[in-house]
Design a protein around this motif. Structure first.
Motif, PDB file in Angstrom:
ATOM      1  N   ALA A   1       0.846  -1.196   0.000  1.00 58.65           N
ATOM      2  CA  ALA A   1       0.000   0.000   0.000  1.00 58.65           C
ATOM      3  C   ALA A   1       0.877   1.240   0.000  1.00 58.65           C
TER       4      ALA A   1
ATOM      5  N   TYR B   1      -1.063   3.045  -5.302  1.00 54.53           N
ATOM      6  CA  TYR B   1      -1.846   1.922  -4.791  1.00 54.53           C
ATOM      7  C   TYR B   1      -2.294   2.228  -3.359  1.00 54.53           C
ATOM      8  N   PRO B   2      -3.594   2.371  -3.117  1.00 51.90           N
ATOM      9  CA  PRO B   2      -4.061   2.681  -1.771  1.00 51.90           C
ATOM     10  C   PRO B   2      -4.058   1.463  -0.843  1.00 51.90           C
ATOM     11  N   LEU B   3      -4.117   0.279  -1.441  1.00 50.83           N
ATOM     12  CA  LEU B   3      -4.153  -0.971  -0.683  1.00 50.83           C
ATOM     13  C   LEU B   3      -3.137  -1.942  -1.265  1.00 50.83           C
ATOM     14  N   SER B   4      -2.785  -2.940  -0.485  1.00 48.50           N
ATOM     15  CA  SER B   4      -1.893  -3.981  -0.988  1.00 48.50           C
ATOM     16  C   SER B   4      -2.664  -4.893  -1.932  1.00 48.50           C
TER      17      SER B   4
ATOM     18  N   ASP C   1      -2.153   7.493   3.818  1.00 45.74           N
ATOM     19  CA  ASP C   1      -3.214   6.521   3.556  1.00 45.74           C
ATOM     20  C   ASP C   1      -4.204   7.146   2.582  1.00 45.74           C
TER      21      ASP C   1
END
Length: 243
Positions: free
Chosen positions: A177, A190-193, A207
């Motif tokens: 992330a 990419y906000p998340l993995s 975040d």
């Protein structure tokens, strides 16, 4: 598309309409989508749920039963026709003044090393040094066209072709992330993995998706993003502040 009245309105299932406002990805179409979104949200019809903007279109979701309740005495034969009539009215009434004001969001990035394992590859592809890639990447202003793919993921426009690079031949099964990447002529965060094949040049401690906040996405369509280089020490300090 030179005339708003040329906008194509079609049903999307039984509880949404799709309004096509252009055929090419550009700032003019983006501004029209933003203005129409703002007009509808400021003047919602009974049964309206939400607007979801995309590159060249706007999807408007609604409650069919609530729309149907308003159809008494109407010439419309279905909730879709009633909503379509409202959309045509909105296209006629919206003004340039309703264009969403642009907000600039600064995103700190630590480039290279373990934060950006593909930085040197992007430099090699373009005949540049890693420092030149960073300089070009941080000198741009990027327009958020829409949020999608993953919660909070911004589709950004405006990256210099000087640092364009193809996706990796072997995608990674897990990208951390906050990873800042390049794929073709696009850059993104990419906000998340998630799995992905973008070339990773850095990572941000911010975040981008905050599920327990309102709104949950740090960015929204219409925002302007700038990237600012930070050291590992600054990255760690900012990361602690986000926790």
């Amino acid at each position: 598309m030179n005339n708003l009245f040329d906008a194509k309105i079609t049903p999307l299932g039984d509880s949404a309409v799709l309004i096509q406002l252009g055929t090419e990805i550009n700032e003019r179409t983006h501004r029209l989508i933003g203005a129409l979104t703002k007009h509808i949200e400021n003047h919602p019809f009974p049964g309206f749920i939400e607007c979801v903007p995309a590159f060249t279109s706007l999807t408007v979701f609604y409650h069919p039963l609530k729309v149907h309740e308003q159809m008494k005495g109407s010439a419309c034969n279905s909730p879709y026709e009633k909503v379509k009539a409202f959309m045509k009215k909105s296209l006629k009434e919206m003004t340039a003044e309703e264009e969403t004001a642009k907000r600039t969001v600064e995103i700190p990035v630590c480039y290279g090393g373990s934060f950006g394992p593909d930085l040197e590859e992007v430099a090699r592809i373009n005949g540049l040094t890693p420092e030149e890639v960073i300089e070009i990447h941080t000198s741009g202003e990027y327009l958020v066209y829409m949020i999608g793919f993953a919660p909070g993921f911004p589709y950004l426009g405006g990256m210099s072709e000087k640092i364009a690079a193809p996706r990796r031949s072997s995608p990674r099964t897990s990208i951390p992330a906050g990873s800042v990447g390049i794929a073709g002529k696009q850059t993104g965060v990419y906000p998340l993995s998630t799995p992905g094949g973008w070339q990773l040049i850095g990572n941000t401690p911010l975040d981008l998706f905050r599920p327990y906040q309102q709104p949950p996405s740090l960015l929204k369509a219409g925002d302007i993003v700038t990237f600012v280089r930070v050291t590992e020490e600054e990255y760690d300090r900012l990361k602690e502040g986000e926790s």
